[in-house]
Design an enzyme around this catalytic site. Structure first.
Site, PDB file in Angstrom:
ATOM      1  N   TYR A 144      -6.714 -79.263  -4.935  1.00 32.39           N
ATOM      2  CA  TYR A 144      -6.199 -79.457  -3.575  1.00 32.39           C
ATOM      3  C   TYR A 144      -4.895 -80.248  -3.528  1.00 32.39           C
ATOM      4  O   TYR A 144      -4.434 -80.759  -4.541  1.00 32.39           O
ATOM      5  CB  TYR A 144      -7.260 -80.000  -2.617  1.00 32.39           C
ATOM      6  CG  TYR A 144      -7.855 -81.391  -2.821  1.00 32.39           C
ATOM      7  CD1 TYR A 144      -7.324 -82.361  -3.648  1.00 32.39           C
ATOM      8  CD2 TYR A 144      -9.020 -81.724  -2.113  1.00 32.39           C
ATOM      9  CE1 TYR A 144      -7.910 -83.612  -3.783  1.00 32.39           C
ATOM     10  CE2 TYR A 144      -9.614 -82.972  -2.234  1.00 32.39           C
ATOM     11  CZ  TYR A 144      -9.045 -83.898  -3.068  1.00 32.39           C
ATOM     12  OH  TYR A 144      -9.640 -85.145  -3.188  1.00 32.39           O
ATOM     13  N   GLU A 145      -4.322 -80.278  -2.346  1.00 29.21           N
ATOM     14  CA  GLU A 145      -3.016 -80.931  -2.131  1.00 29.21           C
ATOM     15  C   GLU A 145      -1.947 -80.274  -2.997  1.00 29.21           C
ATOM     16  O   GLU A 145      -0.999 -80.916  -3.433  1.00 29.21           O
ATOM     17  CB  GLU A 145      -3.074 -82.416  -2.524  1.00 29.21           C
ATOM     18  CG  GLU A 145      -3.873 -83.255  -1.593  1.00 29.21           C
ATOM     19  CD  GLU A 145      -3.043 -83.763  -0.435  1.00 29.21           C
ATOM     20  OE1 GLU A 145      -3.538 -83.645   0.690  1.00 29.21           O
ATOM     21  OE2 GLU A 145      -1.932 -84.269  -0.642  1.00 29.21           O
ATOM     22  N   GLY A 146      -2.096 -79.010  -3.228  1.00 32.77           N
ATOM     23  CA  GLY A 146      -1.183 -78.316  -4.146  1.00 32.77           C
ATOM     24  C   GLY A 146      -1.825 -78.274  -5.515  1.00 32.77           C
ATOM     25  O   GLY A 146      -2.022 -79.321  -6.124  1.00 32.77           O
TER      26      GLY A 146
END
Lengths: 396, 263, 391
Positions: free
Chosen positions: C366-368
């Protein structure tokens, strides 16, 4: 007055610092010699351990005339009653009280407070009381601390007993502390042993402190009465002497109306055997792992013919069972014939509540668990395997 | 409403050990903490403060200078003011003298408290006497072993625990209570509280500043005296069964119990 | 346990102590149960709010305690992660949801929405991802059509952390589909607005107590006053948010890895085989040494980057991405190694490390994803060295 430190003798070895339970001794930064602060209780533990005798306790002898103290004679037991039933602990104290009174050569009195409770006096005589002091008053109908302490204090001022004992129950500990202030008496809580120094007519009161890690013996040299609360089950229930009687003293007092009003009373242990008086107790500890495993304890309790289920503090704190089942320093003190501790590690705070049990059986996975230090029969094993087998074996 | 909470700094007695060779207490490494039951008393006060806006909570303690730590902890959790009683004159006080000193400190407070809260017992002294004692010195009703409180119309409705149940009581204010562990879960200090505690400057009150009668203080005024401290003797003579089949050991146990006429 | 101070402020140290104590006494006893049931840690977040710990990233003028030092917030995330990543992500994600408001919101928006977040009364969530738009955030399809003084939102968001539990959502929607990335805008949507529903709650491999839900917008009318910045600025806020939030993920990873390391070392000292503690085996102690070195490296990088950002660094996207990719890879390695150190016991739910290994995986996603992070770093390098590589 208090602890004296001879700084010339002090070598700064620090032995006293490590033995002081109250952190009252501190070593000076510059030379390591000790200083004492207000946490000191003059218990004397440091005095004994100092290798060079640099410490001494000086206690001012109160200028209380011997005659004043001598005016106090007799040993009293508070005959705690709830709803017309004299509590077990009162009988236990009458038993021990009788022995102490005989050694002191004084009468044993029982104090009965309540409303319409006079007929209970009979059983008090049968259990050893020479005199029963009765205060029968509506204000004493349901226990609240203020009228009870007022009545007890009035009796003490009038009849001047030298020793007053009460059970260390939630009632006893609640109002006796007020009495001690009102009559200027010394009070020692939760005694596990009583003795007398006949020469000085002093009650030697021994009790656990520091969570049960140490025992302290306490006296009340210059104040009367000497008061103590005693844990239930410390002393044995004496054999009653049927038909024995004694003197009644019915004291009528003008007691203030209770300011505390009882709105509701709930017996939370209606369907359960109370650990407090049980002969057989099965206790579950942290080793049970989950609240539903107390069912196993209940099964074992049933297999033993109706034992009570106890709990260690860890089990209660975890929310697995109500605190009414807790055995230990901040729970109940018990003295059953058989105490079976399952998955209980045996912290000193727990042992303080059950170590006087007649037979202690411990079941624990950990062979080094402290509980094995007090167990008469120790079983190193998985309680989830041993207990079901035990239940089976008992049922046969 | 003004609530006073009495706190005591105690050694963590669950960490205390006995030196097996000398049979004496080993205090090294035992940290000083707020008496756990006093934390419950403080929490009760803070919850009442939340329920009754405008309530002030004062934390009171008696002890050597380092006892100020418990007051800082109390402020960290939300107490509004503190009082530290610190004077060599208090040294050696038993519960009689301690409760007298605390009552004199409380008398000095303005406004006078509506409620005085104590923990059920201190885990070093274990007497549970100071709470009722202070109440008596102050002439207040006292309910010990409280687990719940509500305040309404100048009265407190308190739930008090017994060995096998509990009672609901109505008590007029002002009054005193001693508080059980099951009453609540004490909160942790907040960031703002800790900042306030850091800024706190505590002026200790002496025996003289609270107008205490010296004849009622310290060791000489204490009716009880400790004459001996010793370690409880270790128990001996038990049997230990290890490494046996559960069924076998269970049978052994039942046989032994029957033999000793226990069942 | 020896810790390097890294020159952090007194406040940061205070926060470390407070959150560590909170995590040990409040979170540890319930983490296994929260993981098992997937129950959202509501009571824990409420308590953190009461402790004034929910607003460490919000400036003082909006009710928080942020005065230019980002480390306290980071350390709070780290200390929570050490005990339970599910709790720490719930804590951190509210900050993520608030970031667009902090970065691009108007004074009115900040004054309205930040104070309840600072006090912990409300929580936030960040809503960008959709079923067809993960790494390719540009292809989101949720639309926002202007209608009078509202915008009407239609579409679905997927895998939104704190979805359903949060009150305040920063939602990215297309206002002009002809302008690509420049046609996306960011809106503040509140729970309870008509047309805003929640879909299913996901049943996950790890961070199981974190609430991961679908957001469904069906003609949801949002006041125009809730548009952050101007139409078309959405991705600016999204990118700026990631630049500041990626170190937060790194902090999660550092904390998680530290927690796993703590457990592994203790176990290795206590577990005996062949007559001695297993830590006496050089092979194993080298493993622990490598684990510890990685954790410390991740920590040092993250703290240094955050301090640089506080001191006013410009163009730090590459460095934020580095913290995130490095620390999360370390967390996966260290938690896996921790399970290995525990041997058979590590595989059992009775011991805490298998959960830590399951929790670690999401940090790489997540978050990239870590692939996107590497893209960012690669592109940055390409750009930076353009001048030097001129032929």
């Amino acid at each position: 007055m208090g602890l004296k430190i001879d700084l010339d003798l002090c070598t700064g070895c620090g032995a006293c610092v490590s033995v002081c339970p109250f952190c009252a001794l501190v070593q000076r930064a510059e030379d390591g010699k000790v200083e004492v602060n207000e946490a000191c209780t003059a218990c004397g533990a440091c005095v004994e351990i100092c290798p060079v005798g640099a410490l001494s306790l000086s206690v001012e002898e109160k200028k209380v005339a011997a005659a004043d103290l001598d005016a106090y004679r007799g040993l009293w037991v508070f005959a705690e009653q709830r709803e017309g039933q004299i509590q077990e602990v009162a009988f236990e104290l009458l038993g021990e009280g009788r022995l102490l009174a005989d050694r002191l050569g004084v009468e044993l009195g029982a104090v009965l407070l309540g409303h319409q409770v006079r007929e209970l006096a009979g059983t008090l005589f049968e259990h050893g009381a020479d005199k029963v002091y009765v205060v029968d008053h509506p204000a004493l109908g349901t226990y609240t601390a203020e009228p009870y302490s007022e009545a007890m204090s009035a009796l003490i001022r009038t009849y001047q007993p030298e020793i007053v004992l009460a059970g260390a129950t939630s009632i006893g500990r609640g109002f006796i502390a007020r009495v001690a202030i009102q009559v200027d008496a010394g009070l020692t809580a939760d005694c596990t042993e009583l003795d007398v120094d006949l020469e000085k007519r002093l009650l030697l009161q021994t009790r656990p402190a520091f969570g049960g890690n140490i025992m302290a013996t306490i006296i009340c040299p210059d104040h009367r009465p000497q008061m103590a609360t005693v844990r239930p089950k410390v002393f044995k229930h004496p054999n009653p002497e049927s038909g024995r009687t004694g003197d009644w003293i019915v004291e009528s007092l003008d007691l203030k109306d209770p300011v505390v009003r009882v709105l509701e009373q709930v017996n939370a242990m209606k369907n359960e055997v109370n650990v407090a008086g049980a002969e057989f107790i099965v206790t579950g500890g942290r080793g049970l792992g989950a609240p539903e495993n107390f069912k196993l304890m209940a099964e074992l309790a049933e297999a033993l013919g109706g034992a009570a289920v106890g709990a260690s503090r860890a089990a209660v704190d975890a929310g697995w069972i109500s605190s009414f089942h807790q055995v230990g320093q901040t729970g109940k003190t018990v003295r059953p014939k058989i105490y079976i501790a399952c998955g209980v590690s045996g912290q000193i705070q727990h042992l303080v509540g059950m170590s006087s049990s007649d037979t202690i059986i411990a079941i624990n996975k950990d062979p080094d668990a402290p509980i094995f230090g007090v167990a008469d029969i120790g079983i190193v094993g998985d309680l989830f395997e041993v207990v079901p087998e035990l239940i089976k074996a008992l049922r046969r | 409403m003004h609530i006073v909470v009495c706190l005591k700094q105690v050694p963590n007695t669950t960490q205390v050990r006995i030196n097996p060779e000398t049979n004496t207490l080993v205090r090294e490494g035992v940290e000083s903490i707020v008496n756990p039951f006093d934390e419950n008393a403080l929490e009760m006060a803070l919850q009442l403060k939340e329920a009754h806006p405008g309530t002030k909570v004062t934390a009171l303690t008696m002890g050597p200078p380092q006892a100020a730590e418990v007051l800082k902890e109390a402020v960290g959790r939300g107490a509004d003011s503190v009082m530290l009683l610190c004077d060599m004159a208090f040294a050696g006080s038993d519960t009689w003298a301690t409760s007298y000193a605390l009552s004199m400190a409380i008398r000095k407070m303005d406004p006078a408290p509506d409620l005085v809260l104590f923990g059920k017992q201190a885990i070093d002294g274990d007497t549970a006497q100071v709470g009722p004692g202070v109440a008596d010195w102050l002439g207040l009703p006292c309910v010990a072993y409280s687990r719940r409180i509500e305040i309404a119309d100048g009265k407190a409705i308190v739930e008090r625990a017994y060995e096998d149940g509990y009672e609901k009581l109505e008590v007029p204010l002002p009054c005193a209570l001693t508080v059980l562990k099951e009453a609540n879960v004490p909160r942790m200090a907040s960031l703002r509280g800790k900042m306030a505690a850091k800024r706190l400057v505590i002026e200790p009150m002496t025996a003289e500043s609270i107008g205490a009668d010296p004849a009622k203080l310290g060791l000489s005024a204490s009716p009880t005296r400790v004459v001996k401290i010793f370690s409880p003797p270790p128990k001996t003579g038990g049997v230990k069964w290890q490494g046996e089949e559960p069924a076998v050991v269970a049978r052994k146990l039942v046989d032994l119990m029957a033999e000793r006429k226990l069942i | 346990m020896a810790e390097l101070n890294y020159g952090m402020s007194e406040l940061a140290q205070e926060i470390r102590g407070m959150v560590r104590e909170f995590a040990e006494s409040r979170v540890k006893p319930v983490r296994a149960e929260l993981d098992e049931t997937g129950e959202f840690p509501t009571a824990l977040l409420r308590e953190l709010g009461k402790m004034d710990l929910m607003g460490l990233y919000i400036p003082v003028e909006y009710g928080g305690t942020f005065e230019g030092d980002s480390l306290p917030n980071l350390i709070a995330v780290e200390e929570l992660s050490r005990i339970c990543c599910g709790v720490s992500v719930s804590y951190a994600a509210t900050g993520l949801g608030a970031d667009p408001i902090l970065l691009g919101g108007s004074e009115e928006q900040k004054k309205k929405f930040l104070p309840p977040l600072a006090s912990g009364e409300k929580w936030a969530a960040y809503a960008l991802t959709e079923p067809n738009a993960g790494s390719d955030a540009g292809s989101i399809r949720t639309t926002a059509v202007k209608k009078g003084d509202t915008y009407v939102l239609n579409g679905t968001k997927q895998w939104i952390t704190n979805g359903g539990e949060a009150d305040i959502y920063t939602v990215f929607a297309v206002t002009d589909k002809n302008r690509g990335a420049r046609g996306v805008s960011c809106f503040i949507v509140e729970k309870g607005m008509p047309g805003f529903k929640f879909g299913k709650k996901e049943n996950k491999l790890g961070i199981r107590c974190s609430a991961t839900r679908e957001l469904i917008f069906e003609d949801c009318e949002v006041p125009a006053a809730n548009l952050i910045g101007r139409e078309g600025t959405g991705f600016i806020w999204a990118m700026k948010t990631f630049d500041v939030s990626r170190p937060g993920i790194a902090a999660q990873a550092v904390g998680l890895a530290q927690g796993a390391l703590d457990e592994a070392v203790v176990y290795a000292k206590v577990r005996e085989q062949f007559g001695r503690p297993i830590i006496a085996n050089q092979g194993l102690s080298w493993m622990l040494a490598d684990m510890a070195t990685k954790v410390e490296t991740a920590r040092a990088l993250t703290y240094a980057v955050v301090r640089a950002i506080d001191l006013g660094a410009k163009d730090y996207s590459k460095f934020s991405a580095m913290c995130k990719v490095y620390a999360s890879d370390v967390a996966m390695q260290v938690t896996t190694d921790a399970v290995q150190v525990f041997g058979g016991y590590g595989y059992m739910k009775e011991y805490p490390v298998e959960k830590m290994m399951r929790d670690a995986k999401i940090l790489q996603i997540y978050e990239g994803t870590n692939q996107i992070q590497r893209d960012i770093i690669g592109l940055a390098l390409n750009k930076e060295y353009a001048a030097s590589a001129k032929k």
